[in-house]
Scaffold this motif. Structure first.
Motif, PDB file in Angstrom:
ATOM      1  N   LEU A   1       0.838  -1.190   0.000  1.00 32.20           N
ATOM      2  CA  LEU A   1       0.000   0.000   0.000  1.00 32.20           C
ATOM      3  C   LEU A   1       0.874   1.243   0.000  1.00 32.20           C
ATOM      4  O   LEU A   1       1.952   1.251   0.600  1.00 32.20           O
ATOM      5  CB  LEU A   1      -0.908   0.024   1.238  1.00 32.20           C
ATOM      6  CG  LEU A   1      -1.827  -1.169   1.469  1.00 32.20           C
ATOM      7  CD1 LEU A   1      -2.610  -0.983   2.766  1.00 32.20           C
ATOM      8  CD2 LEU A   1      -2.789  -1.345   0.299  1.00 32.20           C
ATOM      9  N   ARG A   2       0.412   2.292  -0.647  1.00 35.23           N
ATOM     10  CA  ARG A   2       1.088   3.586  -0.603  1.00 35.23           C
ATOM     11  C   ARG A   2       0.084   4.620  -0.092  1.00 35.23           C
ATOM     12  O   ARG A   2      -1.007   4.778  -0.648  1.00 35.23           O
ATOM     13  CB  ARG A   2       1.593   3.975  -2.000  1.00 35.23           C
ATOM     14  CG  ARG A   2       2.134   5.399  -2.104  1.00 35.23           C
ATOM     15  CD  ARG A   2       3.391   5.630  -1.287  1.00 35.23           C
ATOM     16  NE  ARG A   2       4.493   4.773  -1.653  1.00 35.23           N
ATOM     17  CZ  ARG A   2       5.393   5.054  -2.612  1.00 35.23           C
ATOM     18  NH1 ARG A   2       5.283   6.174  -3.315  1.00 35.23           N
ATOM     19  NH2 ARG A   2       6.383   4.220  -2.858  1.00 35.23           N
ATOM     20  N   LEU A   3       0.463   5.305   0.967  1.00 33.66           N
ATOM     21  CA  LEU A   3      -0.359   6.330   1.586  1.00 33.66           C
ATOM     22  C   LEU A   3       0.281   7.680   1.314  1.00 33.66           C
ATOM     23  O   LEU A   3       1.446   7.890   1.673  1.00 33.66           O
ATOM     24  CB  LEU A   3      -0.450   6.088   3.093  1.00 33.66           C
ATOM     25  CG  LEU A   3      -0.782   4.653   3.499  1.00 33.66           C
ATOM     26  CD1 LEU A   3      -0.616   4.472   4.993  1.00 33.66           C
ATOM     27  CD2 LEU A   3      -2.187   4.294   3.071  1.00 33.66           C
ATOM     28  N   ARG A   4      -0.475   8.580   0.680  1.00 31.04           N
ATOM     29  CA  ARG A   4       0.117   9.859   0.294  1.00 31.04           C
ATOM     30  C   ARG A   4      -0.662  11.024   0.889  1.00 31.04           C
ATOM     31  O   ARG A   4      -1.881  11.068   0.801  1.00 31.04           O
ATOM     32  CB  ARG A   4       0.164   9.989  -1.233  1.00 31.04           C
ATOM     33  CG  ARG A   4       1.092   9.009  -1.929  1.00 31.04           C
ATOM     34  CD  ARG A   4       1.171   9.321  -3.417  1.00 31.04           C
ATOM     35  NE  ARG A   4       2.037   8.413  -4.137  1.00 31.04           N
ATOM     36  CZ  ARG A   4       3.344   8.558  -4.268  1.00 31.04           C
ATOM     37  NH1 ARG A   4       3.949   9.581  -3.687  1.00 31.04           N
ATOM     38  NH2 ARG A   4       4.050   7.691  -4.940  1.00 31.04           N
ATOM     39  N   PRO A   5       0.040  12.006   1.465  1.00 27.96           N
ATOM     40  CA  PRO A   5      -0.637  13.089   2.157  1.00 27.96           C
ATOM     41  C   PRO A   5      -1.207  14.174   1.240  1.00 27.96           C
ATOM     42  O   PRO A   5      -0.587  14.547   0.262  1.00 27.96           O
ATOM     43  CB  PRO A   5       0.447  13.688   3.047  1.00 27.96           C
ATOM     44  CG  PRO A   5       1.633  12.801   2.939  1.00 27.96           C
ATOM     45  CD  PRO A   5       1.460  11.936   1.744  1.00 27.96           C
ATOM     46  N   VAL A   6      -2.392  14.681   1.646  1.00 26.54           N
ATOM     47  CA  VAL A   6      -2.947  15.859   0.984  1.00 26.54           C
ATOM     48  C   VAL A   6      -3.355  16.935   1.987  1.00 26.54           C
ATOM     49  O   VAL A   6      -3.184  18.109   1.736  1.00 26.54           O
ATOM     50  CB  VAL A   6      -4.166  15.504   0.103  1.00 26.54           C
ATOM     51  CG1 VAL A   6      -5.340  15.020   0.914  1.00 26.54           C
ATOM     52  CG2 VAL A   6      -4.541  16.667  -0.767  1.00 26.54           C
TER      53      VAL A   6
END
Length: 558
Positions: free
Chosen positions: A60-65
């Protein structure tokens, strides 16, 4: 922004451009001393994208916004200031995100930008940033359900490796329907203990929502940290404002219960002040039902740029304002709702602005006259890359949202005699509770539904004439929010509360001989909302007046 506040921003979030990623929202509250301290809360939006399972687990890749500490004014991801080394490192961590290697026997969470992480870790001795992310990741791992799960089935997951080696998670199927299983959870081991509730998709075990109550005692600490997490997939269209305010949720429950516990619902009364005829004539749409014509609010949509204390970046505000199209006087009562698929910031030529690719976080947006919402608020529908330039924002001429809106039409009326049921809406039923009480019950609609039926009712006498009545719509679960500390006190999931059938409670003074059902049909139609630069819709005098209230926008905000 520095030091101890930085850990609040490391929750899971999303970045623009993650193809196929799903958006989740994470509310995380941490109490360091359960007897005295108030919880420190963190709100975060996140995309979760996954690669194919290669046999070594799911990547999984979790990317901030966007992330915000709602109890600490000015502490959010928009307030990061590149003049400070820690803020620069935080921006880099949020921009690159976290990798999660989820194996059947454990999960490992690691920041993608290791160099930026080391800059942050130097001021975070107990790695609070990473702990926050690892705990949230517990709610994002798929669940391996039995082949034919049933209520009461038990599932046990043992983590032998990873960030929480020796963690045992016990799951029991609480409820199940054709699409979703709701699980009760218990955690023990690896320095954690706690419980929770989770909803997963039936066909693949993909998490949709979870509430977790976890106690963790760091090395050398006298008392455990208490973590309360709520993780929800935004595709389920949760009502976040209500869920994040227990007082508001409890007030709704208490208000409805108080109404139903008093006459004319609890007992018959002849008080004429409690009853009235239905204000909408038969065959006409209810005031809240949009017809085929474009709502007036669509022409009022505007946006502006403004500065706020603690935020070095220009902040986008969107809204609807009748004054922008010459509608002076009181605010119009009409509102409009769009189920958004795409958002784009456009220049004067109608071209998308490079570097301002928007990520949609709130799929359903409603607008009404004099309403405004800005990027620092939870309900803002989209977010931009962390490094978007001020020059890019100032160049925006319009903001375009494309999606679908619901359109209603009259279908038919039907008189249903007392004790009978409708012949035209098989999924709707009537409860005949007393000579002066009835309830119309109909199912909720799914976010993916593109057409459906809505029914309302008025009571009639033996001659078919309408009887004055009192009506109450109950649109969600009436469970009082709990304090989370025991499994029984965990609040219901949004999915559980929102999937409760709608109940229209009806009470009269005269005996009810039947119900006159009013059936409507609805379907979705493509719609486009265009938010115009607020200055372009005003003359000089109105623009000056408006911007004194709305804040400087466009080229005036340097």
């Amino acid at each position: 922004m520095t030091g101890a506040c930085l850990w609040m921003l490391a929750g899971l979030a999303q970045a623009a451009g993650d193809a196929g990623a799903r958006v989740v929202f994470i509310a995380h509250a941490v109490t360091r001393d359960v007897s005295t301290a108030l919880p420190l809360r963190q709100w975060t939006y996140a995309t979760v994208s996954s690669s194919a399972d290669t046999g070594d687990g799911l990547q999984l890749r979790l990317r901030p916004v966007w992330a915000r500490a709602p109890d600490m004014p000015g502490i959010d991801s928009l307030s990061l200031d590149d003049r400070h080394a820690e803020d620069r490192a935080m921006r880099a961590v949020l921009a690159s995100g976290f990798d999660v290697q989820a194996r059947p026997d454990g999960a490992v969470v690691r920041p993608v930008d290791a160099k930026a992480w080391q800059t942050l870790a130097a001021s975070q001795p107990d790695e609070r940033l990473l702990v926050s992310t690892r705990l949230a990741a517990l709610a994002l791992r798929p669940v391996m359900l039995p082949t034919a799960p049933q209520a009461g089935h038990a599932i046990v997951r043992h983590d032998r490796t990873g960030d929480f080696a020796a963690l045992e998670t016990r799951m029991q199927v609480r409820t199940i329907d054709h699409a979703i299983a709701v699980l009760d959870l218990e955690f023990s081991g690896a320095g954690l203990r706690g419980h929770g509730r989770q909803a997963v998709r039936l066909h693949d075990g993909q998490p949709l929502e979870a509430r977790l109550y976890l106690e963790r005692t760091p090395a050398g600490a006298d008392a455990p940290q208490v973590h309360r997490l709520h993780v929800v997939d935004m595709a389920t269209e949760p009502t976040l404002d209500l869920e994040l305010d227990p007082g508001q949720a409890q007030a709704y429950v208490e208000s409805v219960e108080a109404t139903l516990a008093n006459p004319p619902f609890s007992a018959r009364t002849d008080d004429p002040a409690l009853f009235k005829l239905h204000p909408t004539p038969e065959g006409a749409l209810e005031p809240w039902m949009p017809a085929g014509q474009v709502p007036a609010t669509d022409a009022m949509l505007v946006f502006g740029l403004k500065r706020q204390p603690h935020n070095p970046r220009l902040i986008i505000t969107i809204g609807a304002d009748g004054r922008a199209i010459g509608k002076a006087g009181p605010a119009l009562s009409e509102f409009s709702t769009l189920r958004v698929r795409d958002v784009a910031l456009l220049d004067h030529a109608g071209r998308p602005l490079t570097g301002a690719e928007a990520t949609l976080v709130q799929p359903t947006v409603s607008m009404q006259d004099r309403q405004r919402v800005d990027e620092t608020q939870l309900m803002f529908p989209f977010h931009l890359p962390h490094d978007v330039a001020a020059e890019t924002l100032v160049a925006a001429h319009t903001i375009r949202m494309t999606g679908d809106g619901n359109v209603y039409r009259w279908d038919r009326a039907e008189t249903v005699a007392r004790t009978a049921q409708t012949m035209h809406a098989g999924d709707t039923r009537i409860e005949w509770t007393s000579p002066h009480r009835a309830a119309l019950i109909q199912p909720y609609s799914q976010p993916a539904d593109r057409q459906g039926r809505w029914t309302t009712a008025v009571p009639v006498d033996a001659a078919g004439r309408e009887i004055p009545s009192a009506l109450v719509m109950v649109w969600r679960s009436l469970d009082i929010p709990g304090d989370w500390r025991t499994p029984a006190a965990i609040p219901a999931l949004v999915l559980e509360a929102g999937r409760v059938p709608h109940r229209l409670e009806i009470a009269t003074a005269e005996p009810i001989a039947g119900l006159r059902l009013r059936h409507y049909r609805w379907h979705t139609e493509p719609r486009t909302w265009t938010f115009h630069d607020v200055r372009s819709r005003m003359n000089d005098a109105d623009r000056a007046t408006y911007e004194r209230e709305f804040g400087p926008s466009g080229a005036t905000a340097r």
